[in-house]
Structure formats: structure tokens, C-alpha cells
Design a protein around this motif. Structure first.
Motif, PDB file in Angstrom:
ATOM      1  N   LYS A 280      11.970 -15.520   4.556  1.00 47.44           N
ATOM      2  CA  LYS A 280      11.652 -15.437   5.940  1.00 47.44           C
ATOM      3  C   LYS A 280      13.054 -14.902   6.557  1.00 47.44           C
ATOM      4  O   LYS A 280      14.009 -15.319   6.458  1.00 47.44           O
ATOM      5  CB  LYS A 280      11.320 -16.536   6.357  1.00 47.44           C
ATOM      6  CG  LYS A 280       9.876 -17.121   5.884  1.00 47.44           C
ATOM      7  CD  LYS A 280       9.497 -18.523   6.607  1.00 47.44           C
ATOM      8  CE  LYS A 280       8.141 -18.963   5.859  1.00 47.44           C
ATOM      9  NZ  LYS A 280       7.827 -20.354   6.551  1.00 47.44           N
ATOM     10  N   PRO A 281      12.811 -13.978   7.546  1.00 40.57           N
ATOM     11  CA  PRO A 281      14.070 -13.527   8.646  1.00 40.57           C
ATOM     12  C   PRO A 281      14.788 -14.685   9.225  1.00 40.57           C
ATOM     13  O   PRO A 281      14.051 -15.426   9.809  1.00 40.57           O
ATOM     14  CB  PRO A 281      13.449 -12.499   9.359  1.00 40.57           C
ATOM     15  CG  PRO A 281      11.989 -12.211   8.860  1.00 40.57           C
ATOM     16  CD  PRO A 281      11.527 -13.257   8.055  1.00 40.57           C
TER      17      PRO A 281
ATOM     18  N   THR B 261      18.357 -15.327  11.963  1.00 40.25           N
ATOM     19  CA  THR B 261      19.482 -14.949  12.560  1.00 40.25           C
ATOM     20  C   THR B 261      20.445 -15.897  12.504  1.00 40.25           C
ATOM     21  O   THR B 261      20.383 -17.122  12.833  1.00 40.25           O
ATOM     22  CB  THR B 261      18.792 -14.321  13.874  1.00 40.25           C
ATOM     23  OG1 THR B 261      18.481 -15.415  14.766  1.00 40.25           O
ATOM     24  CG2 THR B 261      17.813 -13.540  14.015  1.00 40.25           C
TER      25      THR B 261
ATOM     26  N   ASP C 134      25.240 -11.643  12.229  1.00 40.83           N
ATOM     27  CA  ASP C 134      24.586 -10.593  12.963  1.00 40.83           C
ATOM     28  C   ASP C 134      25.591  -9.949  13.847  1.00 40.83           C
ATOM     29  O   ASP C 134      25.604  -8.453  13.964  1.00 40.83           O
ATOM     30  CB  ASP C 134      23.171 -10.824  13.530  1.00 40.83           C
ATOM     31  CG  ASP C 134      22.592 -11.531  12.710  1.00 40.83           C
ATOM     32  OD1 ASP C 134      22.388 -11.249  11.478  1.00 40.83           O
ATOM     33  OD2 ASP C 134      21.547 -12.229  13.047  1.00 40.83           O
TER      34      ASP C 134
ATOM     35  N   ASP D  83      23.223  -4.365   5.377  1.00 38.71           N
ATOM     36  CA  ASP D  83      21.874  -4.755   5.129  1.00 38.71           C
ATOM     37  C   ASP D  83      22.307  -5.501   3.888  1.00 38.71           C
ATOM     38  O   ASP D  83      22.043  -6.865   3.751  1.00 38.71           O
ATOM     39  CB  ASP D  83      20.640  -4.244   4.853  1.00 38.71           C
ATOM     40  CG  ASP D  83      20.135  -3.574   6.428  1.00 38.71           C
ATOM     41  OD1 ASP D  83      20.385  -4.243   7.216  1.00 38.71           O
ATOM     42  OD2 ASP D  83      19.358  -2.820   6.347  1.00 38.71           O
TER      43      ASP D  83
ATOM     44  N   LYS E 234      22.234  -9.878   3.037  1.00 36.09           N
ATOM     45  CA  LYS E 234      21.683 -10.374   2.230  1.00 36.09           C
ATOM     46  C   LYS E 234      22.557 -11.451   1.192  1.00 36.09           C
ATOM     47  O   LYS E 234      22.257 -12.292   0.902  1.00 36.09           O
ATOM     48  CB  LYS E 234      20.834  -9.455   1.151  1.00 36.09           C
ATOM     49  CG  LYS E 234      20.314  -9.955  -0.180  1.00 36.09           C
ATOM     50  CD  LYS E 234      19.971  -8.686  -0.894  1.00 36.09           C
ATOM     51  CE  LYS E 234      19.151  -9.236  -2.106  1.00 36.09           C
ATOM     52  NZ  LYS E 234      18.721  -8.132  -3.066  1.00 36.09           N
TER      53      LYS E 234
END
Length: 300
Positions: free
Chosen positions: A7-8, A10, A15, A94, A98
Motif C-alpha cells: 500500500k502507498p 508517504t 519523499d 523510485d 522501494k
């Protein structure tokens, strides 16, 4: 291995950092760690792993996610450091996001998987290298970044000033005398048997734990003391970020206080990660094969 699906989430520490850096900086950080700081263990472990899966059942992240193979220790290495090596360090932002998610939230470097690996591969060491790369880039969860910065500035995890530390111990000593007549919590006492270091939370939020340790010392008749200066907090959150520079600085401060007070041993409370930094990782960062004076865990 099935597809990596999460699930995303933040995190401003990761970020915002990735917004302000380029992939050239990422490549330089990877090369610095994998080609400059990593030992021969890196190549040995990466080439030895047989992908047998023996490590999977040892991992609480794997077990608590319905045996999802992407949470297996070997899979976490494959998705991070093996991926970096395969791409020769030319990875995207990205990819870094991860990697950071895996190494900071899906592995706590407990090393349990090492006990199950038939080859003794230290997966925690490999994951630690990825954390180190993220640290150099600045892609570290904000909460950890804040505590590491506090260690850099105050040598404790919670921005506790020295005068606040002294006031807290004096207050706890007054409270303790309601139970033990003429109780003392000695600070800066020279030639004591034990220098007791506290957990940062014990000074700010969980003071009862510090009082309980003082009771044990007093009733047992131990000749002990605590620091009257910065360096009283045995935690070392820079370990979580693999900020080795700050980690070594914090550990050095602990030993400097012990040398100054001429104590026979350092005793700390409950924190496995802090024990590892004081006795193993931190001591070796300072160039010592072993701790210069005994550093004892409270359980011992």
C-alpha cells in the motif's frame, strides 16, 4: 518470488529528499558504500546465497504477512542490494523509495535469519549497507532523522539539555526518598564500580524505570554513579540510519565519561540495538577490537 505489492505510504524524510536530489548523487552514494566501505563479506554473501528459503520461517515480517515470499530475508536482499549490483548503481528515485521502505520498515536487523542460514549469511549486514546508502542520500524516515540529529547535537535521543537532565535526576532522588530514607542517585562520582547509563525515554517519559534501577543499586549496596554531563543516554538511534559517523561519536562519548570518572564497568538497561553499538559496531568504528572497559547489559 511473487510481485512486490505494498500500500502507498508517504514520509517527508524520504519523499522530500528524493525531490531535491538527482540520480548522479544516488550513484555516488552506492559506489561509495559498495565499492569503498563494504568488506569482502559483501561479495561472499551475495555469491554464496543458494536461495534455499531456509531463512524465511525465521523472519517475523514474513510470518506476520501470511508467508508472503516478498518479505523473506533473501527476497529483501534480492530486491535491494542485488538490484543495485545488477544495475551497477544506476537506479532511479523510485528504486530508492522501494529500498528505503524495505530496509527501514520490513527488517529490524535482528539477525535471527543468520541462525537459520546453512551458510551463515549475515543478511542484516547486507540490509545495513542499504540503510547506509539511504543515509548518505538523506532518504531516511523523518522520525529517525530527527532522533539522529538530536544525538548529533545533544548526545541523547530527545533533545534533552544537560540542565534538564540534572534537574530530572534531582527530582527523582527527592521522590525516591519517600520510599528509601536518605536515598541518593550519585552523579559524576569518581572511582565507582559501575557507571549506569539511562535510556532517553527514562529521563523524559518513563522516569519510573530509572527510579526502579536506582532502587536496585541502593538496596544491593552497589557503588555506582551516573554521568553529570552529556553522554548519559545509552541509546544510539544513528544505528537505525547506519549513520556510522554519529554512531561512533555517541559511543566514544560513553567511554570518555567512563574514563573521566575512572569506573570499572558501564552498565546499561534494556536496548539490544544500543548494546550492539556500545560493544560491537560502535567500538569497532573507533578502531577497537573490543570495548576498552567492560560494557554490561542490565540483564547480565
Amino acid at each position: 518470488m511473487t510481485e512486490f505489492k505494498r500500500k502507498p505510504v508517504t514520509d517527508i524524510g524520504i519523499d522530500k529528499t528524493l525531490e531535491s536530489i538527482d540520480e548522479d548523487r544516488i550513484k555516488k552514494a552506492i559506489d561509495r558504500v559498495l565499492k569503498g566501505e563494504a568488506s569482502a563479506r559483501l561479495k561472499t554473501f551475495v555469491t554464496t546465497c543458494a536461495r534455499c528459503g531456509m531463512c524465511s520461517a525465521s523472519c517475523h515480517h514474513y510470518l506476520s504477512h501470511n508467508n508472503d515470499p516478498t518479505y523473506a530475508p533473501a527476497a529483501k536482499v534480492k530486491q535491494t542490494i542485488w538490484d543495485m549490483l545488477k544495475k551497477d548503481g544506476k537506479v532511479s528515485k523510485d528504486d530508492i523509495k522501494k529500498y528505503a521502505r524495505i530496509v527501514f520498515s520490513e527488517c529490524n536487523l535482528c539477525r535471527r535469519c543468520v541462525q537459520f542460514c546453512p551458510f551463515g549469511i549475515d543478511i542484516a549486514y547486507l540490509i545495513g549497507l542499504v540503510r547506509r546508502i539511504c543515509c548518505l542520500i538523506g532518504a531516511v524516515p523523518q522520525y529517525i532523522q530527527d532522533q539522529v540529529l538530536s544525538h548529533m547535537q545533544t548526545t541523547n535521543m530527545l533533545w534533552f539539555r544537560q540542565d534538564e537532565w540534572l534537574d530530572t535526576v534531582q527530582w527523582l532522588e527527592d521522590e525516591l526518598r519517600a520510599e528509601i530514607k536518605n536515598a541518593r542517585i550519585p552523579l559524576g562520582k569518581k572511582n565507582a564500580e559501575i557507571l549506569y547509563l539511562a535510556h532517553g525515554l527514562e529521563a523524559k517519559y518513563m522516569t519510573g524505570l530509572l527510579t526502579n534501577m536506582a532502587k536496585i543499586m541502593i538496596v544491593a549496596g552497589v557503588n555506582w554513579t551516573m554521568p553529570d554531563c552529556d553522554g548519559w543516554d545509552y541509546t544510539n538511534k544513528s544505528f537505525y540510519a547506519q549513520d556510522t559517523e554519529t554512531m561512533g561519536m555517541v559511543v566514544r562519548r560513553h567511554y570518555e565519561v567512563a574514563f573521566k570518572l575512572n569506573v570499572k564497568r558501564i552498565v546499561m538497561g534494556e536496548c539490544g540495538h544500543a548494546f550492539r553499538t556500545g560493544v560491537y559496531e560502535g567500538a569497532r568504528l573507533l578502531g577497537w577490537k573490543e570495548e576498552p572497559i567492560p560494557y554490561i547489559h542490565g540483564v547480565q
